[in-house]
Design a protein around this motif. Structure first.
Motif, short mmCIF file in Angstrom:
data_model
loop_
_atom_site.label_atom_id
_atom_site.label_comp_id
_atom_site.label_asym_id
_atom_site.label_seq_id
_atom_site.Cartn_x
_atom_site.Cartn_y
_atom_site.Cartn_z
N PHE B 127 -24.68 40.67 -24.54
CA PHE B 127 -23.33 40.43 -24.00
C PHE B 127 -23.27 41.05 -22.61
O PHE B 127 -23.64 42.22 -22.43
N TYR B 129 -20.89 41.89 -19.20
CA TYR B 129 -19.51 42.05 -18.76
C TYR B 129 -19.50 42.85 -17.46
O TYR B 129 -20.56 43.32 -17.00
N TRP B 173 -14.98 38.20 -30.47
CA TRP B 173 -15.90 38.12 -29.33
C TRP B 173 -16.04 39.52 -28.71
O TRP B 173 -15.05 40.24 -28.58
N TYR B 176 -19.35 45.11 -30.64
CA TYR B 176 -20.75 45.51 -30.45
C TYR B 176 -21.68 45.20 -31.61
O TYR B 176 -22.87 44.94 -31.40
N TYR B 179 -24.10 42.20 -31.25
CA TYR B 179 -25.05 42.08 -30.15
C TYR B 179 -26.08 43.21 -30.22
O TYR B 179 -25.81 44.25 -30.81
N HIS B 180 -27.21 43.00 -29.59
CA HIS B 180 -28.24 44.05 -29.53
C HIS B 180 -28.16 44.87 -28.24
O HIS B 180 -28.63 46.00 -28.18
N MET B 181 -27.61 44.25 -27.20
CA MET B 181 -27.43 44.95 -25.93
C MET B 181 -26.14 44.43 -25.29
O MET B 181 -25.91 43.22 -25.26
N MET B 182 -25.34 45.35 -24.78
CA MET B 182 -24.15 44.96 -24.01
C MET B 182 -24.25 45.68 -22.67
O MET B 182 -24.37 46.91 -22.63
N LEU B 183 -24.22 44.91 -21.60
CA LEU B 183 -24.52 45.48 -20.28
C LEU B 183 -23.42 45.19 -19.27
O LEU B 183 -23.01 44.03 -19.11
#
Lengths: 202, 202
Positions: B127, B129, B173, B176, B179-183
């Motif tokens: 993800f 943002y 939506w 966390y 997802y495996h990574m949120m950047l």
């Protein structure tokens, strides 16, 4: 700009503390987890027993306390009189975290530091999590069995952290807008998490 | 294990699409964003106008449709008769995303692909943002001004994505655990996001 302060929020068992410790070592930063407790004891004059009891545990008045703490950052310990032990611990914690950040080059684990330091622009906020299987395996290998089911121990600990954060910051723990990186340590791997955080902080 | 499928969910203006495109180039993976629309047109026999209209837009029946689609993955386009255009688009989209994942070595942008592919273990869900200032600057430089305020354009687009995802997946939506990574691409930087995703996928 370089990030002089790294805050790491973490699900219990995700390895967030270990990641933070290794990041601090690699960057030559100071590391604060239980070390915050020592400073809070020194600052508040409270006993270790009381400070450990209320460390990262919610009180009903935390959000109110936050404004007290903010408005008396430079006040002496006299300010604490007349408030509960829990409140005194949390007020001292806010002051200590602000002091540590001011000193710079540090990694701070948990305790709502991302919220306390939200107005600084030299802070990198990281959240570390993992799936339940990864966390159970890790908790088992690090802390062993107890009477309580490992999954329940993990859920209880994270619920306490979530409630503490909510009452303290009046916003939700683990919501992406409050962090710069959120990493699933089970998938990404602890070593890669460490490298990524160091790389972004530089 | 190596991740043959990378899904990228993204806030409008965060650069998630660009990151996905560069990740695909670096890894030699196929890239699917608007390309999904072409496949949906082919599969459903619907016009481009209709498919583009309902691409990532919510319908009330999406969650119901999801079960139809799942139960008729191998069915022919005859299955679509008797449902609305929006439903037909979404059913075809689910089938196309499953097909693409089966072919492997691909990056898929948006469209609830993380949810559609949730039972596979060869998928890396990311993800992307950023803060509003970063997104506004990026949208302005890429798409220019319109009559509508840039911040409102961004908010409207993300609200549509959020509503689509919720009605489609019946979950939120940007949470966390999905997802495996949120950047935060504004802080991490697009190039670093690309490197990190490639590194984890390998």
């Amino acid at each position: 700009m370089a990030k002089k302060v790294i805050t790491i929020s973490r699900e219990f068992g995700s390895g967030g503390r270990t990641i933070g410790k290794m990041v601090a070592e690699k960057l030559g930063y100071k590391f604060y987890d239980a070390e915050i407790i020592d400073r809070v004891i020194e600052k508040s004059g409270l006993s270790r027993e009381i400070v450990e009891k209320y460390d990262e545990y919610a009180t009903h008045k935390s959000s109110f306390l936050y404004s007290i703490a903010i408005n008396s950052v430079n006040a002496s310990t006299e300010t604490y009189h007349g408030t509960s032990f829990a409140s005194q611990v949390h007020i001292a914690q806010i002051k200590v975290i602000n002091e540590i950040a001011e000193e710079g080059n540090c990694v701070i684990i948990g305790r709502g530091a991302d919220y306390i330091l939200r107005d600084r622009d030299d802070v990198l906020n990281v959240f570390v999590y993992a799936d339940m299987k990864f966390k159970c395996d890790r908790v088992l290998s690090l802390y062993g069995e107890t009477d309580k089911k490992i999954e329940d121990r993990i859920k209880d600990k994270d619920t306490k952290r979530r409630v503490f954060y909510r009452s303290f910051a009046m916003r939700e723990w683990g919501v992406y807008q409050n962090y710069h990186m959120m990493l699933d340590s089970g998938t990404v791997g602890l070593d890669r998490c460490i490298d990524m955080i160091c790389d972004v902080a530089k």
